[in-house]
Enzyme design. Structure first.
Site, PDB file in Angstrom:
ATOM      1  N   GLU A  74      -4.637  59.400  44.353  1.00 23.65           N
ATOM      2  CA  GLU A  74      -3.716  59.453  45.485  1.00 23.65           C
ATOM      3  C   GLU A  74      -4.363  60.108  46.684  1.00 23.65           C
ATOM      4  OE1 GLU A  74       0.823  60.881  46.490  1.00 23.65           O
ATOM      5  OE2 GLU A  74       0.159  60.686  44.434  1.00 23.65           O
ATOM      6  N   GLY A  76       6.884  62.921  50.079  1.00 27.86           N
ATOM      7  CA  GLY A  76       8.128  63.539  49.651  1.00 27.86           C
ATOM      8  C   GLY A  76       7.988  64.347  48.386  1.00 27.86           C
ATOM      9  N   GLY A  77       7.196  63.825  47.421  1.00 24.92           N
ATOM     10  CA  GLY A  77       7.054  64.501  46.138  1.00 24.92           C
ATOM     11  C   GLY A  77       5.758  65.251  45.957  1.00 24.92           C
ATOM     12  N   SER A  78       4.728  64.888  46.712  1.00 25.92           N
ATOM     13  CA  SER A  78       3.430  65.543  46.541  1.00 25.92           C
ATOM     14  C   SER A  78       2.713  65.637  47.875  1.00 25.92           C
ATOM     15  CB  SER A  78       2.570  64.767  45.539  1.00 25.92           C
ATOM     16  OG  SER A  78       2.282  63.468  46.031  1.00 25.92           O
ATOM     17  N   THR A  79       1.691  66.492  47.907  1.00 27.31           N
ATOM     18  CA  THR A  79       0.853  66.618  49.092  1.00 27.31           C
ATOM     19  C   THR A  79      -0.594  66.530  48.667  1.00 27.31           C
ATOM     20  OG1 THR A  79       0.383  67.943  51.073  1.00 27.31           O
ATOM     21  CG2 THR A  79       0.759  69.158  49.036  1.00 27.31           C
ATOM     22  N   GLN A  80      -1.428  65.872  49.491  1.00 30.53           N
ATOM     23  CA  GLN A  80      -2.819  65.656  49.139  1.00 30.53           C
ATOM     24  C   GLN A  80      -3.764  66.210  50.196  1.00 30.53           C
ATOM     25  OE1 GLN A  80      -0.722  62.660  49.296  1.00 30.53           O
ATOM     26  NE2 GLN A  80      -0.072  63.295  47.252  1.00 30.53           N
TER      27      GLN A  80
END
Length: 416
Positions: free
Chosen positions: A195, A213-217
Site C-alpha cells: 500500500e 480513512g483506515g490507514s496512513t502510509q
C-alpha cells in the site's frame, strides 16, 4: 494531466507492479506461449501490417484499480516500448468514483445492481464506468494483452468476517468479462508494504505520504545505510528494475488513518458498537455539539465536553496520548521533498491553504496553527457541517511531528 510531474512519481511503483508482473515477463519468457500469457512483444513489424497496427506495437497498456475506503480510482498506464530500452510511461489516464467498495459490504446484491449496465448508463458510476474509461483509452486490438489489476486498501481490510472476500469475488466476476488480460490473483487486498509502494517514488530525493480513512502510509527511497540497518525488517524492501537495485522504506499504519484515528481519540474501539445508550464525549468537539457519526458500519452518538479549559489544549493531549509510540521517527525525512495526498489534501483545502484544483505547498506549522485556530474558535451552533475539523487537524499536525517532520517542513499537497 493535471500534475504531470506528480503523476509520474505517484504512479511509479504502480507502473512497476504492472511491468514486473506482466510486461517484463513477455520480454524474458523464451518458452512457447500458452493461452494465459501475453502475446510476445515484437519490434520486427512487417510491411503488410496497417500503420495503426504498427503504431500499436510501440505501446503497451496496464490498468490499475485503486480501491480505497472512500472511493475507487482507475489509472490507465500507457508505456512506450522501444527495442533494447526500458519501457517508458508515456501517458496516464485517471478517473475516480465514490463510494468505496466497502460501502456494499452488507449487501453484495446491491453491489451487483450498482454495476448493472443500465444503472451505469443512467448514473455514470460504478466499476463498469471505470472499465469504460479503460476501453476508450486502450486500442481494442490491445485489450487482450493489457493487464487489469485491482488493489484494495485499508477500507476493506477493516471489514469483519468474509465480507471483503465476497466483495472481491464480485469484482473478479466483473473483470473476467471485461475482455482485458485478467487473472483471479490480479484482484487482492494489499499488505502494508504494497500500500505504501502504490504511492512510491521515482527518485531518491522524493517521499510520499498518504492519509486514508483506515490507514496512513509513508514511503521514500532510502539514501542512508544507517536507516536501512536500524529500521524494522518489514519496513524496508528492495527490488530490482532495469538492473538497478532500489531500497524502499515503506510502511502502512493500520488503524491510524483519519477516520480510525478519529474514533480512537473519541474513545471508541474499532468495530465495536457502544453498549446500550452510551455516548462518546470528547473535548475535541464543541461543547454544545451532539450528533451521530458512522464508521466501519457502526453508528456512534458523539457529544462535546462541557466548557472548561481551551479546546485545543484538551484535544491535543487526547491525540498525543492516542498516538504515543505508535509510529516511528525517521530522521531521513527531514532532508527530502515529500508529496502528501488524500486527507492531507482535503483538510488543507478546508483551511484554505491550497487551491482545490491545483493543490499547493503547506508547512507542518500550517496544520498546527490551523488546528489551534479552528479548535479555539468553534462557536455554538456554527460547526454543524464540520464538527470534527478541530480533531482532524490536531491529529494531522501531531502525526506529522511524530513521523519526525519539523514544523517548518514543506509538503507538496495534491489531489490523488
Amino acid at each position: 494531466m493535471r500534475f504531470p510531474k506528480l503523476a509520474f512519481i505517484f504512479m511509479f511503483v504502480g507502473c512497476l507492479v504492472v511491468y514486473l508482473t506482466y510486461v517484463k515477463r513477455h520480454y524474458d519468457d523464451s518458452k512457447p506461449l500458452v493461452s494465459d500469457q501475453l502475446p510476445q512483444y515484437r519490434m520486427d513489424t512487417h510491411k503488410h501490417l496497417t500503420s495503426a497496427h504498427v503504431a500499436s506495437e510501440h505501446f503497451q497498456y496496464g490498468i490499475m484499480f485503486d480501491a480505497g475506503s472512500t472511493g475507487t480510482r482507475i489509472h490507465v498506464f500507457k508505456f512506450q516500448m522501444e527495442p533494447n530500452e526500458a519501457p517508458r510511461l508515456a501517458h496516464e489516464t485517471f478517473k475516480a468514483i465514490k463510494p468505496g467498495l466497502s460501502a456494499y459490504a452488507d449487501d453484495p446484491e446491491k453491489f451487483d445492481g450498482y454495476i448493472n449496465v443500465a444503472d451505469v448508463l443512467q448514473s455514470k458510476e460504478g466499476l463498469l464506468t471505470l472499465l469504460k474509461v479503460a476501453k476508450e483509452t486502450v486500442p481494442e486490438t490491445l485489450w487482450s494483452s493489457s493487464p487489469l489489476m485491482l488493489r484494495a486498501t485499508a477500507g476493506l481490510r477493516l471489514l469483519p468476517g468474509e465480507k471483503a472476500t465476497i466483495l472481491l469475488d464480485k469484482v473478479r466476476e466483473v473483470f473476467s468479462e471485461s475482455l482485458f488480460f485478467y487473472r483471479p490473483d490480479s484482484v487482492s487486498i494489499m499488505d502494508g508494504t504494497d500500500e505504501g509502494a502504490l504511492h512510491g517514488t521515482e527518485t531518491p530525493t522524493v517521499g510520499m505520504l498518504d492519509l486514508g480513512g483506515g490507514s496512513t502510509q509513508i514511503t521514500f527511497a532510502l539514501q542512508d545505510e544507517k536507516t536501512i540497518q536500524t529500521s524494522p525488517i518489514d519496513y524496508v524492501t528492495s527490488f530490482q528494475m532495469f538492473n538497478i537495485t532500489h531500497a524502499l522504506y515503506s510502511h502502512s499504519y493500520l488503524g491510524l488513518g483519519l477516520m480510525s484515528a478519529r474514533l480512537a481519540v473519541l474513545g471508541g474501539i474499532e468495530g465495536q458498537p457502544l453498549p446500550g445508550p452510551q455516548e462518546l464525549i470528547s473535548p475535541c468537539l464543541a461543547s454544545d455539539y451532539s450528533g451521530q457519526w458512522e464508521h466501519a458500519e457502526v453508528l456512534y452518538t458523539v457529544k462535546g465536553q462541557k466548557a472548561g479549559e481551551p479546546i485545543y489544549e484538551s484535544c491535543l493531549r487526547k491525540v498525543e496520548k492516542m498516538i504515543y509510540k505508535r509510529v516511528r521517527k525517521t530522521e531521513e525525512v527531514k532532508d527530502m521533498d515529500f508529496y502528501a495526498f488524500s486527507y492531507y489534501y482535503d483538510r488543507a483545502v478546508d483551511l484554505g491553504l491550497i487551491d482545490e484544483i491545483t493543490g499547493g505547498t503547506v508547512r507542518v506549522r500550517d496544520y498546527i496553527e490551523g488546528a489551534k485556530k479552528v479548535c479555539n474558535n468553534m462557536s455554538p451552533g456554527g460547526i454543524k457541517e464540520t464538527p470534527f475539523l478541530c480533531l482532524d487537524l490536531t491529529y494531522i499536525s501531531v502525526l506529522l511531528q511524530e513521523l519526525d517532520f519539523p514544523p517548518d517542513k514543506e509538503l507538496k499537497v495534491c489531489y490523488s
